[in-house]
Design a protein around this motif. Structure first.
Motif, PDB file in Angstrom:
ATOM      1  N   ILE B 113       0.825  -1.223   0.000  1.00 32.40           N
ATOM      2  CA  ILE B 113       0.000   0.000   0.000  1.00 32.40           C
ATOM      3  C   ILE B 113       0.852   1.264   0.000  1.00 32.40           C
ATOM      4  O   ILE B 113       0.349   2.356  -0.207  1.00 32.40           O
ATOM      5  N   PHE B 114       2.170   1.122   0.231  1.00 28.10           N
ATOM      6  CA  PHE B 114       2.996   2.318   0.388  1.00 28.10           C
ATOM      7  C   PHE B 114       3.589   2.794  -0.936  1.00 28.10           C
ATOM      8  O   PHE B 114       3.833   1.993  -1.852  1.00 28.10           O
ATOM      9  N   SER B 115       3.864   4.080  -0.988  1.00 24.61           N
ATOM     10  CA  SER B 115       4.515   4.646  -2.173  1.00 24.61           C
ATOM     11  C   SER B 115       5.965   4.168  -2.219  1.00 24.61           C
ATOM     12  O   SER B 115       6.534   3.782  -1.182  1.00 24.61           O
ATOM     13  N   ASP B 296      -2.168  -0.852  11.390  1.00 25.30           N
ATOM     14  CA  ASP B 296      -3.048  -0.924  10.218  1.00 25.30           C
ATOM     15  C   ASP B 296      -3.997   0.274  10.158  1.00 25.30           C
ATOM     16  O   ASP B 296      -4.297   0.791   9.081  1.00 25.30           O
ATOM     17  N   TRP B 297      -4.461   0.705  11.320  1.00 25.62           N
ATOM     18  CA  TRP B 297      -5.354   1.872  11.388  1.00 25.62           C
ATOM     19  C   TRP B 297      -4.602   3.137  10.964  1.00 25.62           C
ATOM     20  O   TRP B 297      -5.097   3.951  10.201  1.00 25.62           O
ATOM     21  N   LEU B 298      -3.344   3.276  11.455  1.00 24.90           N
ATOM     22  CA  LEU B 298      -2.554   4.480  11.161  1.00 24.90           C
ATOM     23  C   LEU B 298      -2.227   4.596   9.675  1.00 24.90           C
ATOM     24  O   LEU B 298      -2.178   5.697   9.125  1.00 24.90           O
ATOM     25  N   VAL B 299      -2.004   3.459   9.019  1.00 26.90           N
ATOM     26  CA  VAL B 299      -1.642   3.518   7.592  1.00 26.90           C
ATOM     27  C   VAL B 299      -2.856   3.244   6.694  1.00 26.90           C
ATOM     28  O   VAL B 299      -2.702   3.107   5.472  1.00 26.90           O
ATOM     29  N   SER B 300      -4.032   3.192   7.300  1.00 28.73           N
ATOM     30  CA  SER B 300      -5.238   3.002   6.491  1.00 28.73           C
ATOM     31  C   SER B 300      -5.474   4.254   5.652  1.00 28.73           C
ATOM     32  O   SER B 300      -5.041   5.358   6.012  1.00 28.73           O
ATOM     33  N   SER B 301      -6.142   4.070   4.547  1.00 31.96           N
ATOM     34  CA  SER B 301      -6.391   5.195   3.647  1.00 31.96           C
ATOM     35  C   SER B 301      -7.130   6.321   4.368  1.00 31.96           C
ATOM     36  O   SER B 301      -6.829   7.503   4.180  1.00 31.96           O
ATOM     37  N   GLU B 302      -8.082   5.960   5.213  1.00 32.58           N
ATOM     38  CA  GLU B 302      -8.888   6.963   5.917  1.00 32.58           C
ATOM     39  C   GLU B 302      -8.033   7.894   6.790  1.00 32.58           C
ATOM     40  O   GLU B 302      -8.208   9.109   6.784  1.00 32.58           O
ATOM     41  N   ILE B 303      -7.096   7.316   7.526  1.00 28.18           N
ATOM     42  CA  ILE B 303      -6.283   8.117   8.449  1.00 28.18           C
ATOM     43  C   ILE B 303      -5.040   8.656   7.749  1.00 28.18           C
ATOM     44  O   ILE B 303      -4.728   9.849   7.828  1.00 28.18           O
ATOM     45  N   ASN B 304      -4.320   7.797   7.024  1.00 26.65           N
ATOM     46  CA  ASN B 304      -3.033   8.210   6.467  1.00 26.65           C
ATOM     47  C   ASN B 304      -3.169   9.315   5.417  1.00 26.65           C
ATOM     48  O   ASN B 304      -2.290  10.168   5.292  1.00 26.65           O
ATOM     49  N   SER B 305      -4.298   9.287   4.689  1.00 30.31           N
ATOM     50  CA  SER B 305      -4.476  10.327   3.670  1.00 30.31           C
ATOM     51  C   SER B 305      -4.646  11.711   4.306  1.00 30.31           C
ATOM     52  O   SER B 305      -4.490  12.725   3.644  1.00 30.31           O
ATOM     53  N   GLN B 306      -4.977  11.745   5.595  1.00 30.53           N
ATOM     54  CA  GLN B 306      -5.134  13.035   6.289  1.00 30.53           C
ATOM     55  C   GLN B 306      -3.837  13.502   6.965  1.00 30.53           C
ATOM     56  O   GLN B 306      -3.841  14.465   7.727  1.00 30.53           O
TER      57      GLN B 306
END
Lengths: 552, 361
Positions: B113-115, B296-306
């Motif tokens: 999932i990471f760049s 997993d929560w920290l790197v989830s799209s919902e949180i990490n995108s913010q």
């Protein structure tokens, strides 16, 4: 007697054990000995000029504090002003203010001055500001050591001096009467001012950020000191070891000097239980002088309060309550002001419960030893004051090592921060109670014993009864210091979930200030701490006995 | 007489025990409470942490430990004690040291999932990237007017008299941005066209040109830098017109300044350091399940995108970027960063820093 020894032994362990643990750890890592490291100090960026800067700042700050403080102590001691207790509270409250707030107040004041003068302040101005900040902070020491004695010297002695040939001028009376009488108190206060200026951390770090004293040097190395990791080098352990050695030796000498001078204070032979002060109004030259000094004391506090209401908005500063809203709402910190204040007050009360009895027994031990073995009394006095001389870095490392080697989970215990509070407040309990004990008439207890009163009755009905005003003063001092305590909390509290008000302020200040609300919120929390401390001091000042012995 | 004294001591002890009723209800021995050590400036709000707790039933307690180096030193000091479960904020300049110290346990995070930039320094399971940004020089555009003072195109330009005492950097021993920039200079001067000089020469020249060095980012940026928000705060000196900060710092200035800032990130190839921050599961902790859920929560799209508003950094996940509001992205520079291996850093940093320490004295 056994209990007294047990308390002395416990105190010695609490003070010395972390030091030994930290020392052993650092020494096991350091390759070079202390002298080699010190010799290298000026050839490394981390430590360059730090020794000379520390001594220079401590010496100049001491001189400036005496220049400002002695005339103030004289005017407070020899004259009775309207609202005298409030005045005395205001002049002495800076000492219990968290130094991080003092730094913020002085920086805010510097800004107001630069706005008025339309000139940005330079590094030189910051250096002089540091000296004034130290004088502001330590003024209470000079006042507390000198003013009580001055206030109880019977005026008839000075009148008698005037009749003598060498006492008919102001300078003559100063050099032949007042200085011989006062010098132990003056020198003892100077020694303590030197100690506090020598170990100053937050004021140096914030007001003169481009210069380092030994305490800042040690703080910079704190992260890596005591760690044996090849890529981190041994330099941090060596630097902390050398710096703390210089600091410890210097401070112990100063404390020994201070304690010895205090025990030599002979002024109380001429003092009376009566108030020897002359009534004076503000409508005089002395009154104007006192008002000027009042402005000096209040200005940094007002600057701090005003900064809490100023917020930047589109390239200008505007009046706003947003900082206060954030502080009370907790929107920019893990806890809000009320929660932090609750924790702070809780710790302050617990500290009183512990440090008052421990301080009492330590004072009692010193008082008894003074008659039998003065040298041992002096040694114990220095041991009591030692925590004020130890670097937070050493204590923090020692405590952490001790906890990790015993039970790491203890580090998160709510009561661990109490250790720091206890270490910092108990010396002041002793400084308040010891002179009060010296002034007690021993015949009273002896007479009560002859009449059949047991130890407990004599303690409750005579000793503690006579010491009540001093116990109230000591409690307020403990409460205020504990409330504003930042350094030791920062060392150990950060492992626990209890955030005190000073820690909340530190937390707000440690974040980048892009968000314009952060700094006003920190200033608002600081203002609350300031007001609580001020009200507390004013309310208990009336309990301070006239001429309470010439110590803190 | 002694009995009474004993009574008094007992009274004190009882009071002490009584005060114990006020706290310590936590036992820390279940899998439902995570203890995390992070740096001071980690911006995760209590609301978000409460949201995590509500969603998962796992409590989170964050202990602040200074900067990125402070997190590493705390993690090493408390190694195998179980005092902390996760560390947040050890960056790639310290990662080699952390890996050598064996303080991490593997995590089960899906790294696809990471760049590629987030995985550029390390692509293993011991340290999971959660945000990143570049550290470079920012300058005050009111000083660099393009006329008398031109925009520097090489780090050597800062040795010119026009920059005498006007660049402020952070001490690489005490500041993570200072360390990052220092590493960038090591790489920059070892890979430039001039083979006769290296980073030591540049730093010595900068010392001769009265470079300002502070112990932390806050003092450098708030007190010395003329182009930042510090000019509105207490204790502003403003004697430096360039500062080491993040390349997106001007963007954050604009975000809070109504799309207006005079601060600009300096675009010089290889003169910036790509700082990647990691979350790691610490050895000694037995809360593997909770730790993995949090990561997993920290790197989830919902949180990490913010992450650009949560922690003022770029997200680590693919497609993540900083927001466009109020010129945040427009004023942020994405430079060509230097390329320095984390193991190379670990092998040499002690020597490099000792040399720097002597050169700058």
């Amino acid at each position: 007697m056994k209990i007294r020894y047990a308390i002395i032994l416990s105190w010695a362990i609490l003070v010395i054990a972390p030091l030994i643990l930290a020392w052993n750890q650092l020494e096991s890592i350091a390759e070079r000995n202390i002298l080699q490291t010190i010799a290298d100090f000026n050839y490394k960026f981390q430590t360059k000029d730090s020794i000379s800067f520390t001594f220079l700042v401590a010496s100049l700050s001491t001189i400036l504090t005496l220049i400002i403080g002695l005339p103030l102590a004289w005017n407070l001691g020899r004259y009775n002003w309207p609202h005298h207790n409030i005045l005395r509270s205001i002049f002495t409250v800076p000492f219990v203010m968290p130094s991080i707030l003092v730094a913020m107040g002085f920086l805010a004041l510097l800004d107001w001055i630069s706005i008025i003068l339309e000139h940005n302040h330079s590094s030189e101005i910051r250096f002089y500001s540091l000296l004034f900040a130290h004088a502001w902070f330590n003024l209470a020491l000079v006042i507390r050591f000198c003013e009580p004695l001055l206030s109880t010297i019977d005026s008839s002695y000075e009148e008698a001096c005037r009749l003598l040939p060498s006492g008919n001028t102001n300078i003559g009376r100063l050099s032949k009467f007042w200085l011989p009488l006062m010098w132990p108190n003056i020198a003892a206060s100077a020694a303590l001012v030197f100690v506090f200026s020598f170990t100053s951390f937050a004021l140096v770090k914030f007001i003169t950020p481009s210069q380092r004293n030994l305490e800042v040097v040690m703080s910079n190395q704190a992260e890596w000191a005591g760690l044996s990791v090849p890529s981190l080098s041994r330099a941090p352990s060596e630097i902390v070891l050398a710096s703390s050695t210089i600091q410890l030796i210097t401070i112990i000498i100063a404390l020994l000097l201070s304690s010895w001078l205090q025990s030599r204070s002979s002024g109380h032979h001429l003092s009376t239980l009566n108030d020897g002060r002359i009534p004076m109004s503000f409508n005089s030259m002395r009154g104007i002088y006192l008002l000027v000094m009042l402005v000096f004391i209040i200005s940094p506090m007002l600057a701090l309060v005003s900064s809490s209401f100023m917020i930047r908005e589109n390239d200008m500063m505007v009046f706003s309550f947003q900082g206060w809203k954030s502080a009370f709402g907790g929107s920019h910190s893990p806890t809000d002001v009320s929660q932090s204040l609750f924790s702070s007050i809780g710790y302050a009360f617990m500290t009183i419960l512990l440090s008052l009895p421990i301080g009492y027994f330590l004072s009692d031990s010193i008082y008894n030893l003074e008659k039998k073995n003065p040298r041992l009394a002096l040694a114990l006095d220095v041991l009591v004051m030692m925590p004020l001389a130890l670097s937070a870095v050493m204590v923090g490392l020692g405590v952490l090592l001790g906890l990790i080697r015993t039970d790491p989970e203890l580090a998160r215990s709510w009561w661990i921060p109490l250790y720091g509070h206890l270490m910092l407040t108990t010396p002041f309990v002793v400084r308040v109670l010891l002179p009060a004990m010296r002034n007690l008439n021993p015949n009273l207890e002896e007479a009560a014993a002859l009449l059949g009163a047991n130890y407990f009755k004599r303690l409750i009905f005579i000793r503690l009864s006579l010491l009540t005003p001093s116990l109230i003063v000591a409690s307020s001092l403990v409460f205020a210091i504990s409330l504003g305590e930042f350094g030791a909390s920062w060392v150990v509290l950060r492992f626990t979930e209890f955030t005190t008000l000073p820690v909340m302020i530190g937390d707000l200040l440690s974040r980048p200030g892009y968000d314009p609300i952060l700094r006003p919120a920190a200033n608002a929390a600081g203002t609350i701490l300031l007001l609580i401390t001020l009200v507390l001091f004013m309310s208990v000042e009336r309990f301070r006995p006239i001429g309470s012995g010439g110590e803190f | 007489m002694y009995k009474n004294k004993v009574f008094l001591i007992c009274l004190i002890m009882i009071c002490s025990i009584f005060t114990g009723c006020l706290g310590d209800e936590n036992s820390y021995d279940d899998d439902k409470k995570l203890s995390i050590v992070s740096y001071d400036a980690f911006g995760m709000s209590q609301e978000l942490l409460d949201q995590f707790t509500n969603e998962t039933g796992i409590d989170v307690e964050i202990t602040r430990a200074g900067n990125s180096g402070g997190v590493l030193s705390t993690a090493i000091q408390t190694k195998d004690t179980g005092l902390f479960d996760l560390s947040i904020g050890i960056d790639n300049s310290y990662l080699g040291t952390a890996l050598s110290a064996n303080i991490f346990q593997p995590l089960n995070t899906d790294r696809s999932i990471f760049s590629s930039r987030a995985l550029s320094s390390y692509d293993g399971d011991l340290a999971i990237p959660f945000d990143l940004a570049s550290v470079c020089i920012n300058y005050d555009s009111t000083y660099v007017d393009g006329g008398n003072i031109t925009i520097p195109t090489s780090l050597w330009d800062f040795t010119d008299s026009t920059w005498d005492g006007k660049l402020v950097v952070q001490n690489p021993r005490t500041s993570s941005t200072g360390r990052s920039f220092f590493l960038a200079t090591v790489d920059y001067f070892s890979n430039d066209e001039d083979n006769l000089t290296d980073h030591k020469d540049w730093w010595q020249s900068m010392r001769a040109n009265n470079i300002l060095i502070t112990d932390g980012w806050t003092t450098a940026y708030e007190s010395h830098y003329s182009g930042g928000y510090g000019q509105w705060g207490d204790g502003f000196i403003g004697d430096a017109h360039a500062v080491v900060s993040y390349c997106h710092s001007p963007g954050v200035e604009a975000y809070y300044g109504g799309n207006s800032t005079t601060s600009v990130a300096l675009d010089i190839d290889n003169a910036s350091f790509s700082q990647i921050e990691y979350i790691s599961f610490l050895s000694g902790s037995d809360k593997s399940v909770s730790a993995n859920i949090f990561v997993d929560w920290l790197v989830s799209s919902e949180i990490n995108s913010q992450m650009s508003t949560i922690n003022w950094m770029y997200p680590a996940i693919k497609g993540g970027d900083i927001i466009e509001d109020s010129g945040y992205r427009w004023h942020s520079l994405v430079p060509v960063d230097c390329d320095i291996d984390i193991l190379d850093i670990d092998d040499n940093i002690s020597i490099w820093l000792d040399e720097w320490d002597t050169a700058m004295a």
